[in-house]
Design a protein around this motif. Structure first.
Motif, PDB file in Angstrom:
ATOM      1  N   ASN A 117       0.799  -1.218   0.000  1.00 25.96           N
ATOM      2  CA  ASN A 117       0.000   0.000   0.000  1.00 25.96           C
ATOM      3  C   ASN A 117       0.830   1.265   0.000  1.00 25.96           C
ATOM      4  OD1 ASN A 117      -2.239  -1.563   0.032  1.00 25.96           O
ATOM      5  ND2 ASN A 117      -2.553  -1.415   2.236  1.00 25.96           N
ATOM      6  N   GLU A 169      -6.659   3.788   4.738  1.00 29.21           N
ATOM      7  CA  GLU A 169      -7.207   2.927   3.687  1.00 29.21           C
ATOM      8  C   GLU A 169      -7.604   1.568   4.263  1.00 29.21           C
ATOM      9  OE1 GLU A 169      -6.275   1.533  -0.867  1.00 29.21           O
ATOM     10  OE2 GLU A 169      -4.638   2.354   0.323  1.00 29.21           O
ATOM     11  N   TRP A 175     -10.810  11.867   4.159  1.00 31.45           N
ATOM     12  CA  TRP A 175      -9.755  11.981   3.155  1.00 31.45           C
ATOM     13  C   TRP A 175      -9.520  13.431   2.746  1.00 31.45           C
ATOM     14  CZ3 TRP A 175      -6.205   8.523   2.332  1.00 31.45           C
ATOM     15  CH2 TRP A 175      -6.465   7.195   2.645  1.00 31.45           C
ATOM     16  N   THR A 204     -13.109   8.468  -3.137  1.00 37.84           N
ATOM     17  CA  THR A 204     -12.074   7.651  -3.765  1.00 37.84           C
ATOM     18  C   THR A 204     -11.034   8.524  -4.470  1.00 37.84           C
ATOM     19  OG1 THR A 204     -13.584   5.797  -4.032  1.00 37.84           O
ATOM     20  CG2 THR A 204     -11.652   5.835  -5.467  1.00 37.84           C
ATOM     21  N   LYS A 238      -8.837  10.267  -1.888  1.00 36.74           N
ATOM     22  CA  LYS A 238      -7.864   9.329  -1.324  1.00 36.74           C
ATOM     23  C   LYS A 238      -6.682   9.189  -2.283  1.00 36.74           C
ATOM     24  CE  LYS A 238      -8.340   5.012  -1.970  1.00 36.74           C
ATOM     25  NZ  LYS A 238      -8.811   3.639  -2.038  1.00 36.74           N
TER      26      LYS A 238
END
Length: 193
Positions: free
Chosen positions: A30, A91, A117, A178, A181
């Motif tokens: 990640n 996440e 986020w 999304t 992020k």
């Protein structure tokens, strides 16, 4: 060259390859690539985010000794690493969140995720204001303004497939979350020192 020598060389090459593979298996998945496009294509929010490994400056301290000139770089690299760790933990928390059982509940969860986020993106941006020179910051400011337009237009376009339905608002905020992020990861990986 004899068969024995060919086998010896092949074994050596194989060991080198396996040693390289072993290092890549122990590193986390990640983290984000520094070459990611600032305005990535819209992805289905149900797909896992695939990010690649980044390399940090390992020449900060040599022979176990720290010099006065290496301390600012060491602190900055540590800051970048800390932010990447924070983003990865956020996440992971998103992935482990139990989804709500109603559309309204899901929309509320996505709104919370977006706000979380967005907050960290603003935090990263504030750190970059301190780190970047005027020219870099002017460029980033312009890029960020364009990205906000891109984010909102993409979220609107994505939500239109549910136009008039109960999923429209959910899709809008989920897409914003999304994309925000992804932008957070990008700013840390690309700009943070």
């Amino acid at each position: 060259m004899t068969t024995k020598w060919k086998l010896f060389i092949a074994t050596g090459v194989l060991l080198l390859i396996l040693t390289g593979c072993d290092n890549s298996l122990t590193e986390p998945n990640n983290t984000i690539s520094q070459t990611e496009d600032p305005a990535p294509e819209t992805k289905d929010s149900s797909e896992p985010t695939i990010v690649e490994d980044i390399k940090t400056d390992e020449s900060i301290v040599s022979n176990g000794e720290s010099s006065e000139t290496s301390k600012p770089t060491e602190v900055a690299a540590s800051l970048k690493d800390n932010y990447l760790k924070k983003l990865n933990e956020m996440e992971e928390a998103d992935r482990n969140l139990e989804p709500a059982s109603t559309i309204a509940g899901l929309e509320e969860q996505e709104a919370e995720r977006y706000n979380k986020w967005d907050s960290v993106l603003n935090e990263v941006y504030s750190v970059l204001i301190e780190q970047l020179d005027k020219e870099q910051m002017d460029q980033l400011r312009e890029d960020q303004r364009n990205w906000i337009i891109y984010r909102d237009e993409t979220a609107k376009e994505s939500s239109l497939k549910y136009s008039g339905g109960s999923y429209e608002a959910l899709e809008y905020v989920a897409t914003q979350a999304t994309l925000t992020k992804e932008r957070s990861y990008l700013l840390v990986a690309k700009y943070m020192k």
